[in-house]
Design a protein around this motif. Structure first.
Motif: not given
Length: 307
Positions: A158-164, A188-194, A196-203, A274-279
């Motif tokens: 989790g720590v590593e993915l946060g920084g990545t 809005a961007l930073v909040t929705r970005g976070l 998205e980060m959590v969603r990816i992190g769960h994987l 779904s990772i719309p910002i990254t996309e």
């Protein structure tokens, strides 16, 4: 106090040099290695009990393979301070190091750490994370000071993915500021970005709460709001009309978010998440959309519940 006295830093770039200085201030003997330096890997690693990897993602596997051929202290602890994902395996840097050295503890060091500010002795904090609590605590002692506060955490991935992952969001934030979209849009961007980060992190099996700590939200805020960030600069300059090639050619150091974005799209397509910002960042980096088109695409998404 710890009796560890020898620290090897692999990578003599801005971050490697900053970590070297932090350890030196605490009385550790520090040796720096780079591909173009005068010391060999064997010389730098001799009796080193803390081995810090501060190299760019593209060099991690190659250097780890070289380190395998060098005699190491049985007490050695590996510390990875790289933020990125391996394009071939989609592994994190710590997973790469652990695969080469399964019998040694690996600690992740990550946080809102702009090296230029730390070099100026401005106050900062970071996180060292490992499944091996005592290894994390030993690394904590190496770098902690009155100007650099180091916390431990039991969730290394989790720590590593946060920084990545925040590096991709920093590119988007740079675009946001480059287009002069204002504070509301950036928030809005930073909040929705976070989210998205959590969603990816769960994987990857990361814990949600880790992303609300220093290595997630903390690093996200620092990188998305600072012109010192290389990833932010990529977005900002793309918004100013430069091509990606032009931006990268004039950048000092590596903007890891560019490669990370590509790897994340592979993962998202494979896992159907779904990772719309990254996309949109991915399409922008590939020249498929303009910064304005990327914005329009995000704003025109179907309306839905926030959670």
């Amino acid at each position: 106090m710890t009796n560890l006295k020898s620290v090897a830093i692999l990578g003599a770039g801005a971050w490697g040099a900053t970590l070297a200085n932090l350890a030196k201030v605490n009385g550790y003997q520090v040796r720096l290695w780079s591909r173009h330096g005068s010391l060999t890997l064997a010389q730098v690693l001799e009796d080193a009990e803390i081995i810090v990897s501060a190299i760019s993602m593209k060099g991690v596997s190659d250097v780890a393979a070289q380190v395998q051929g060098v005699p190491l202290s049985p007490m050695a602890i590996f510390v990875t301070a790289t933020k990125g994902l391996d394009p071939q395996t989609t592994s994190t840097p710590s997973q790469v190091w652990q695969s080469f050295f399964p019998d040694y503890p690996v600690v992740v060091l990550s946080g809102p750490n702009l090296s230029q500010e730390i070099q100026r002795s401005l106050p900062a904090a970071t996180v060292v994370a490992s499944k091996n609590t005592s290894a994390a605590e030993r690394v904590q002692l190496v770098f902690s000071s009155t100007r650099f506060r180091v916390y431990t955490n039991p969730d290394p991935v989790g720590v590593e993915l946060g920084g990545t992952l925040k590096n991709v969001m920093a590119i988007a934030a740079g675009v946001c500021d480059g287009l002069h979209l204002g504070t509301n849009a950036k928030a809005a961007l930073v909040t929705r970005g976070l989210t998205e980060m959590v969603r990816i992190g769960h994987l990857w099996g990361a814990k949600t709460e880790t992303f609300y700590g220093l290595s997630g939200l903390g690093d996200l805020l620092a990188t998305c709001n600072s012109p010192l960030s290389r990833n932010y600069q990529v977005g900002y300059q793309l918004a100013a009309g430069k091509t990606l090639t032009e931006v990268l050619d004039n950048l000092t150091g590596t903007a890891e978010g560019v490669n990370t974005c590509r790897v994340l799209m592979q993962v998202a397509q494979r896992q159907n998440i779904s990772i719309p910002i990254t996309e949109q960042v991915y399409k922008l980096l590939g020249g498929e959309v303009t910064p304005q088109q990327a914005l329009d695409e995000l704003m025109l998404r179907n309306i839905k519940s926030e959670f």
